[in-house]
Design a protein around this motif. Structure first.
Motif, PDB file in Angstrom:
ATOM      1  N   ARG A  27     -10.743  -9.536   2.158  1.00 37.89           N
ATOM      2  CA  ARG A  27      -9.942  -9.815   3.075  1.00 37.89           C
ATOM      3  C   ARG A  27      -8.694  -8.987   3.056  1.00 37.89           C
ATOM      4  O   ARG A  27      -8.360  -8.283   3.846  1.00 37.89           O
ATOM      5  N   PHE A  28      -8.019  -9.171   1.737  1.00 38.93           N
ATOM      6  CA  PHE A  28      -6.673  -8.426   1.787  1.00 38.93           C
ATOM      7  C   PHE A  28      -6.961  -7.854   0.388  1.00 38.93           C
ATOM      8  O   PHE A  28      -7.215  -8.443  -0.656  1.00 38.93           O
ATOM      9  N   ILE A  29      -6.327  -6.642   0.239  1.00 31.36           N
ATOM     10  CA  ILE A  29      -6.402  -5.887  -1.134  1.00 31.36           C
ATOM     11  C   ILE A  29      -5.402  -5.309  -1.082  1.00 31.36           C
ATOM     12  O   ILE A  29      -4.689  -4.466  -0.448  1.00 31.36           O
ATOM     13  N   LEU A  30      -4.482  -5.589  -2.547  1.00 32.36           N
ATOM     14  CA  LEU A  30      -3.214  -4.883  -2.695  1.00 32.36           C
ATOM     15  C   LEU A  30      -3.498  -4.136  -4.181  1.00 32.36           C
ATOM     16  O   LEU A  30      -3.831  -4.764  -5.078  1.00 32.36           O
ATOM     17  N   ILE A  31      -3.304  -2.970  -3.848  1.00 31.65           N
ATOM     18  CA  ILE A  31      -3.499  -2.033  -5.068  1.00 31.65           C
ATOM     19  C   ILE A  31      -2.360  -1.313  -5.592  1.00 31.65           C
ATOM     20  O   ILE A  31      -1.466  -0.678  -4.965  1.00 31.65           O
ATOM     21  N   ASN A  32      -2.047  -1.659  -6.734  1.00 34.69           N
ATOM     22  CA  ASN A  32      -0.888  -1.017  -7.559  1.00 34.69           C
ATOM     23  C   ASN A  32      -1.427  -0.524  -8.997  1.00 34.69           C
ATOM     24  O   ASN A  32      -0.606  -0.069  -9.766  1.00 34.69           O
ATOM     25  N   GLY A  33      -2.530  -0.309  -9.082  1.00 36.45           N
ATOM     26  CA  GLY A  33      -3.400   0.355 -10.414  1.00 36.45           C
ATOM     27  C   GLY A  33      -4.159   1.327  -9.688  1.00 36.45           C
ATOM     28  O   GLY A  33      -3.843   2.113  -8.613  1.00 36.45           O
ATOM     29  N   GLN A  34      -5.475   1.531 -10.387  1.00 37.66           N
ATOM     30  CA  GLN A  34      -6.297   2.632 -10.072  1.00 37.66           C
ATOM     31  C   GLN A  34      -7.630   2.270  -9.613  1.00 37.66           C
ATOM     32  O   GLN A  34      -8.164   0.983  -9.999  1.00 37.66           O
ATOM     33  N   VAL A  35      -8.082   2.686  -8.590  1.00 35.73           N
ATOM     34  CA  VAL A  35      -9.327   2.576  -7.961  1.00 35.73           C
ATOM     35  C   VAL A  35     -10.241   3.707  -7.689  1.00 35.73           C
ATOM     36  O   VAL A  35      -9.767   4.523  -7.261  1.00 35.73           O
ATOM     37  N   GLU A  36     -11.458   3.759  -8.492  1.00 37.21           N
ATOM     38  CA  GLU A  36     -12.428   4.807  -8.465  1.00 37.21           C
ATOM     39  C   GLU A  36     -13.586   4.271  -7.370  1.00 37.21           C
ATOM     40  O   GLU A  36     -14.455   3.941  -8.052  1.00 37.21           O
ATOM     41  N   GLY A  37     -13.478   4.272  -6.267  1.00 42.20           N
ATOM     42  CA  GLY A  37     -14.449   3.699  -5.226  1.00 42.20           C
ATOM     43  C   GLY A  37     -13.769   3.283  -4.076  1.00 42.20           C
ATOM     44  O   GLY A  37     -12.513   3.558  -3.801  1.00 42.20           O
ATOM     45  N   HIS A  38     -14.727   3.107  -3.085  1.00 41.71           N
ATOM     46  CA  HIS A  38     -14.409   2.848  -1.878  1.00 41.71           C
ATOM     47  C   HIS A  38     -13.746   1.549  -1.376  1.00 41.71           C
ATOM     48  O   HIS A  38     -14.062   0.394  -2.470  1.00 41.71           O
ATOM     49  N   CYS A  39     -12.838   1.086  -0.593  1.00 34.58           N
ATOM     50  CA  CYS A  39     -12.108  -0.204  -0.398  1.00 34.58           C
ATOM     51  C   CYS A  39     -12.353  -0.516   0.920  1.00 34.58           C
ATOM     52  O   CYS A  39     -12.246   0.216   1.918  1.00 34.58           O
ATOM     53  N   GLN A  40     -12.841  -1.942   1.058  1.00 33.42           N
ATOM     54  CA  GLN A  40     -13.067  -2.261   2.737  1.00 33.42           C
ATOM     55  C   GLN A  40     -12.300  -3.597   2.624  1.00 33.42           C
ATOM     56  O   GLN A  40     -12.760  -4.562   1.846  1.00 33.42           O
ATOM     57  N   GLY A  41     -11.452  -3.862   3.618  1.00 33.22           N
ATOM     58  CA  GLY A  41     -11.053  -5.090   3.758  1.00 33.22           C
ATOM     59  C   GLY A  41     -10.033  -4.924   5.138  1.00 33.22           C
ATOM     60  O   GLY A  41     -10.024  -4.307   5.674  1.00 33.22           O
ATOM     61  N   ASP A  42      -9.868  -6.253   5.634  1.00 31.17           N
ATOM     62  CA  ASP A  42      -8.754  -6.495   6.827  1.00 31.17           C
ATOM     63  C   ASP A  42      -7.530  -5.929   6.644  1.00 31.17           C
ATOM     64  O   ASP A  42      -7.163  -5.225   7.732  1.00 31.17           O
ATOM     65  N   VAL A  43      -7.090  -6.105   5.724  1.00 31.16           N
ATOM     66  CA  VAL A  43      -5.698  -5.151   5.362  1.00 31.16           C
ATOM     67  C   VAL A  43      -5.851  -4.605   3.914  1.00 31.16           C
ATOM     68  O   VAL A  43      -6.163  -5.395   2.971  1.00 31.16           O
ATOM     69  N   ILE A  44      -5.763  -3.346   3.724  1.00 30.34           N
ATOM     70  CA  ILE A  44      -5.341  -2.665   2.437  1.00 30.34           C
ATOM     71  C   ILE A  44      -3.990  -2.073   2.341  1.00 30.34           C
ATOM     72  O   ILE A  44      -3.562  -1.418   3.130  1.00 30.34           O
ATOM     73  N   ASN A  45      -3.358  -2.636   1.228  1.00 32.08           N
ATOM     74  CA  ASN A  45      -2.131  -2.144   0.812  1.00 32.08           C
ATOM     75  C   ASN A  45      -2.050  -1.338  -0.519  1.00 32.08           C
ATOM     76  O   ASN A  45      -2.141  -1.938  -1.513  1.00 32.08           O
ATOM     77  N   ILE A  46      -1.764  -0.183  -0.455  1.00 33.99           N
ATOM     78  CA  ILE A  46      -1.549   0.589  -1.765  1.00 33.99           C
ATOM     79  C   ILE A  46      -0.027   0.722  -1.908  1.00 33.99           C
ATOM     80  O   ILE A  46       0.766   1.424  -1.248  1.00 33.99           O
ATOM     81  N   GLN A  47       0.343   0.195  -3.184  1.00 28.55           N
ATOM     82  CA  GLN A  47       1.779  -0.066  -3.621  1.00 28.55           C
ATOM     83  C   GLN A  47       2.224   1.389  -4.402  1.00 28.55           C
ATOM     84  O   GLN A  47       1.352   2.444  -4.418  1.00 28.55           O
ATOM     85  N   LYS A  48       3.439   1.467  -4.768  1.00 28.48           N
ATOM     86  CA  LYS A  48       3.960   2.648  -5.398  1.00 28.48           C
ATOM     87  C   LYS A  48       3.207   3.216  -6.393  1.00 28.48           C
ATOM     88  O   LYS A  48       3.206   4.419  -6.652  1.00 28.48           O
ATOM     89  N   HIS A  49       2.536   2.560  -7.309  1.00 25.23           N
ATOM     90  CA  HIS A  49       1.905   2.967  -8.350  1.00 25.23           C
ATOM     91  C   HIS A  49       0.392   2.925  -8.157  1.00 25.23           C
ATOM     92  O   HIS A  49      -0.335   3.424  -9.129  1.00 25.23           O
ATOM     93  N   GLY A  50      -0.018   2.706  -7.026  1.00 27.21           N
ATOM     94  CA  GLY A  50      -1.331   2.742  -6.558  1.00 27.21           C
ATOM     95  C   GLY A  50      -2.133   4.091  -6.415  1.00 27.21           C
ATOM     96  O   GLY A  50      -1.516   5.055  -5.836  1.00 27.21           O
ATOM     97  N   LEU A  51      -3.349   4.326  -6.918  1.00 31.82           N
ATOM     98  CA  LEU A  51      -4.025   5.323  -6.825  1.00 31.82           C
ATOM     99  C   LEU A  51      -5.390   4.975  -6.469  1.00 31.82           C
ATOM    100  O   LEU A  51      -6.012   4.203  -6.925  1.00 31.82           O
ATOM    101  N   VAL A  52      -6.141   5.654  -5.392  1.00 35.00           N
ATOM    102  CA  VAL A  52      -7.332   5.100  -5.069  1.00 35.00           C
ATOM    103  C   VAL A  52      -8.060   6.719  -4.903  1.00 35.00           C
ATOM    104  O   VAL A  52      -7.634   7.482  -4.116  1.00 35.00           O
ATOM    105  N   LYS A  53      -9.244   6.701  -5.495  1.00 34.21           N
ATOM    106  CA  LYS A  53     -10.094   7.874  -5.339  1.00 34.21           C
ATOM    107  C   LYS A  53     -11.162   7.376  -4.673  1.00 34.21           C
ATOM    108  O   LYS A  53     -12.373   7.068  -5.181  1.00 34.21           O
ATOM    109  N   GLY A  54     -11.257   7.606  -3.207  1.00 34.49           N
ATOM    110  CA  GLY A  54     -12.417   6.537  -2.501  1.00 34.49           C
ATOM    111  C   GLY A  54     -11.694   6.578  -1.248  1.00 34.49           C
ATOM    112  O   GLY A  54     -10.635   6.661  -0.896  1.00 34.49           O
ATOM    113  N   ASN A  55     -12.867   6.373  -0.296  1.00 33.58           N
ATOM    114  CA  ASN A  55     -12.284   5.927   1.176  1.00 33.58           C
ATOM    115  C   ASN A  55     -11.802   4.637   1.401  1.00 33.58           C
ATOM    116  O   ASN A  55     -12.228   3.569   0.714  1.00 33.58           O
TER     117      ASN A  55
END
Length: 148
Positions: free
Chosen positions: A66-94
């Motif tokens: 439902r809610f995704i808060l990322i302050n680390g690393q994700v290598e993949g896609h994220c799906q949610g009602d709310v996605i929040n990528i924080q200052k140190h967050g890294l997403v390699k995906g859609n």
């Protein structure tokens, strides 16, 4: 343990599962509870509640919650009602969401889609996306553990 890192209008008791900093998990995680990832998860993550990655947290796989808060690393896609990528967050995906927040300093190597977009690849929304992710996960296992 009751923990709610996103306040809501209605306070409900929600359990929280923690993958600690010194923990590395291989395999998919599915839960109805909040999930805090401080270590490494190699596999898909699914929660009907909230998923939070700490600055040292890492996921090699897709995240759906439902809610995704990322302050680390994700290598993949994220799906949610709310996605929040924080200052140190890294997403390699859609990202697939109607509500996306990219804070200053965050990094996104991918695209942002709305769930109702016709141009979105149906594979991104499929429940069984593991087959297409197998090479990436195999490479990550080798890099993390030294074996396949």
């Amino acid at each position: 343990m009751a923990f709610n890192f996103w306040p809501s209008r209605k306070a409900t008791k929600v359990n929280t599962t923690i993958v600690s900093e010194n923990c590395t998990m291989e395999g998919d995680i599915s839960t109805n509870d909040n999930l805090i990832i401080q270590g490494i998860v190699v596999g898909d993550v699914r929660s009907s509640a909230h998923v939070m990655l700490s600055p040292k947290g890492r996921v090699v796989g897709n995240i759906r919650a439902r809610f995704i808060l990322i302050n680390g690393q994700v290598e993949g896609h994220c799906q949610g009602d709310v996605i929040n990528i924080q200052k140190h967050g890294l997403v390699k995906g859609n990202l697939i969401s109607n509500n996306v927040v990219l804070q200053e300093g965050s990094k996104l190597h991918g695209q942002v889609f709305r769930p109702d977009e016709k141009s979105i690849d149906p594979i991104l929304l499929a429940d069984n996306s593991r087959a297409s992710d197998a090479p990436r996960k195999k490479k990550a296992r080798k890099k993390l553990f030294g074996f396949i």
